[in-house]
Design an enzyme around this catalytic site. Sequence first.
Site, short mmCIF file in Angstrom:
data_model
loop_
_atom_site.label_atom_id
_atom_site.label_comp_id
_atom_site.label_asym_id
_atom_site.label_seq_id
_atom_site.Cartn_x
_atom_site.Cartn_y
_atom_site.Cartn_z
CD GLU A 182 -13.53 -21.37 43.87
OE1 GLU A 182 -13.66 -22.07 43.67
OE2 GLU A 182 -14.36 -20.51 44.68
CG ASN A 225 -17.91 -22.82 43.86
OD1 ASN A 225 -19.12 -22.79 44.50
ND2 ASN A 225 -16.61 -21.92 44.72
CE LYS A 302 -20.11 -21.56 47.63
NZ LYS A 302 -18.87 -20.99 47.17
CD GLU A 306 -19.60 -16.94 47.18
OE1 GLU A 306 -18.43 -18.28 47.76
OE2 GLU A 306 -19.23 -16.05 48.29
NE ARG A 339 -17.76 -24.72 52.52
CZ ARG A 339 -17.81 -23.74 51.81
NH1 ARG A 339 -18.79 -23.09 50.97
NH2 ARG A 339 -17.33 -23.12 51.97
NE ARG A 351 -20.86 -11.88 52.98
CZ ARG A 351 -19.36 -12.18 52.01
NH1 ARG A 351 -19.81 -11.76 50.94
NH2 ARG A 351 -18.85 -13.10 51.86
CE LYS A 375 -16.19 -19.78 53.72
NZ LYS A 375 -15.87 -19.09 52.63
CG ASP A 380 -15.33 -15.31 52.45
OD1 ASP A 380 -14.46 -16.70 52.48
OD2 ASP A 380 -15.45 -15.00 51.11
CD GLU A 408 -10.50 -16.38 49.03
OE1 GLU A 408 -11.20 -17.74 49.87
OE2 GLU A 408 -11.58 -15.46 49.04
CG HIS A 536 -14.32 -8.29 51.82
ND1 HIS A 536 -13.87 -8.32 51.01
CD2 HIS A 536 -14.99 -9.66 52.02
CE1 HIS A 536 -14.54 -10.04 50.11
NE2 HIS A 536 -14.61 -10.22 50.87
CD1 TRP A 558 -20.04 -10.53 46.96
CD2 TRP A 558 -20.23 -10.52 43.97
NE1 TRP A 558 -20.37 -12.28 46.36
CE2 TRP A 558 -20.31 -11.47 45.17
CE3 TRP A 558 -20.33 -10.54 43.50
CZ2 TRP A 558 -21.49 -12.85 44.24
CZ3 TRP A 558 -20.88 -11.26 42.58
CH2 TRP A 558 -21.51 -12.63 42.68
#
Length: 721
Positions: A182, A225, A302, A306, A339, A351, A375, A380, A408, A536, A558
């Site tokens: 990922e 995940n 986690k 999500e 996390r 958020r 983080k 993010d 990412e 974002h 999102w």
Amino acid sequence: MLFYFPRPVKSKLILFITILASAIQSYAENGYDLWLRYQKIENPEMLAHYRETIHSFSVEGNSPTTEIIKSELERGLIGLLDTTIKTDEDNSSVQLKLTRSIDEIEGFATKELHDEGYIIRSSNLSGIIIASPTEIGLLYGTFHFLRLLQTQQEIDQLNIIDNPKVDRRILNHWDNLDRTSERGYAGFSIWDWHKLPVYLDKRYTDYARANASIGINGTVLTNVNANALILTPQYLEKVKALADLFRPYGIKVYLTARFSAPIEIGGLETADPLEKSVQKWWNEKAKEIYSYIPDFGGFLVKANSEGQPGPQNYGRTHADGANMLAEALQPFGGIVMWRAFVYSNEEPVDRAMQAYNEFKPLDGQFENNVIVQVKNGPIDFQPREPFHPLFGAMPQTPVMMEFQITQEYLGQATQMVYLAPMYKEVLDSDTYAKGKGSPVAKVIDGSLFEHDLNGIAGVANIGTDINWTGHPMAQSNWYAFGRLTWNSELTARTIAEEWVRMTFGNEGKMVSTICNMLMSSWETSINYMTPLGLNHLMATGHHYGPGPWVDYLPRADWNPTYFHRADKEGVGFDRTEKGSNAVNQYFSPLSKVFNSRKKTPEKFLLWFHHVKWDDKMKSDRILWEELGWKYQSGINEVRTFIDQWESLKGSIDDERHQQVSMLLQIQLDEAIWWKDACMTYFQTFSEMPFPDFMVTPTKDLEYFKKKEKSTPYAPGTRPQW
Ligand code: BDP
């Protein structure tokens, strides 16, 4: 088919192939050796000096770790000095001695050394001594010493004492059991689960060497995940094989724990952390894991994030969930890294505020082997974020850092972005938690609130590509992450310089040119992607390329439109007291600084403020023009990188030179794409002409919207966010 050559032709041919092979070898480099190339020292004086100073070494002890030290020294010294090196077993007349008898070293108090720390001393009489209380410390000292030679430092007057500032220095691999990764941009996962535990890929050893060389001492093998299968005996055997291989390099193995594992692989009906049967299941699972891996590090979790299962599925808190796992690991010395990357769709609050709101009230409720992993920023891994307000806000709880090394949101593997300046900006930020002088670095090394448990994690950028990281320059981020986990006081430039010297060579102009490129690359990427605190704006799913118009995803947070909030008046997210009031999650005076339009540093302006298009900026340009200015300068800077790199042709091996040249071309195209797409889109709100200094886009918005959909198979993709 077999070819037959008459003898003389055959031997000539062989000779020719051998010459050709060695010529290619000396000038083509595929990057596999990372910063551990150990090429012969180019500078004749230094070479002569080193050769004179070291022609034999001895290493005290006889264990897997000391064997590794010996072979690394042999490999390093023979490569660098291009001469024979003796390993002096009887220890009598050696110039380089590695010892654990620190007490014998004159004028040195053992207590100055951490378990993994070491000293390196040189004296005319006794040569060079590397000493540490542990074998792992000796291994770190070995790599340090080799680095001195690789970067051509003086070794006559060494008096180095080096201790790590943080205890848990960990890579997080977001790797799946099917070998996809990922947010991985360098091929597949390096863990070949199918062939483990019998087949041990050479990469595993080289991975361990590389990590040990920069002080990384832990690895989470699996994706956050998580897949519960990793906790079954079939997989634990494979994990054990890796743990056994990594142990002599000082690297502990950790796994991600899927919260619903008791149901999925345990046959229970619930995973409620307050259910006795669930606690019992985890206790037994921990015992089983430790029967395979006696020094297993612990779990990374986690939960309720999500779509991942967690304690809140049963009306319990994050502390309930973490403590249950902590209890299972306690008898064996394992830890839980829980996390804080949580946000909820149902929650109407900003958020950026949710993790803080969720975790701060839990301060003091965690078991002492739990550490909360946060983080670097509150959204993010955006190109630039202010530091996460949880740093400093949970004095009674150990809090560790999670950086992303994989790019990412930072150009993935097509762009050169050196991340050390970003890591430094965050680590050096003052939280004011205990007044002035409370930087994030002190929160996470445990010193601010006196926590013994402390750590830094980085989401790895490593994959099966021959050069490990896809982009040759992205190796610098793995390197820099490790060096900063060891010593957060190093400057980004010092680290860049070390890396360049070891990775490309020591020639002065080349070193300074590449360092200059690296040092400005992060700011450049921000300029052409998300300047002035924007964030974002990336396309959906893969986050590759711009998609600021995206507003159709099922969850508000999102969508890029949620983050930039552009309208006819202006752009930016109002997080002041008049807006979401996220500024109040920071300690004073920062809360006041961020609350003020005038005082907020412009790099964070649109993060905290909704600013009018015609509002004046420090440059005297209005916001709309300033945006154009930033986007355009980003592009201009990439053009400069191209010229700088071109000037190095011939001083770097052709293979890597060409690779980077081609990638810089892609980076330029992408920078232009970002500028054109974002400015065309934002113009629909500002309704102002493009500023003169900006090259005008030649395509319309529809074109960019289509283009966003044209890369469905960009690597590292996730279906939605
Ligand atoms: C986001 C990634 C997603 C991760 C998530 C996380 O897009 O793939 O699963 O973070 O950190 O950055 O859990």
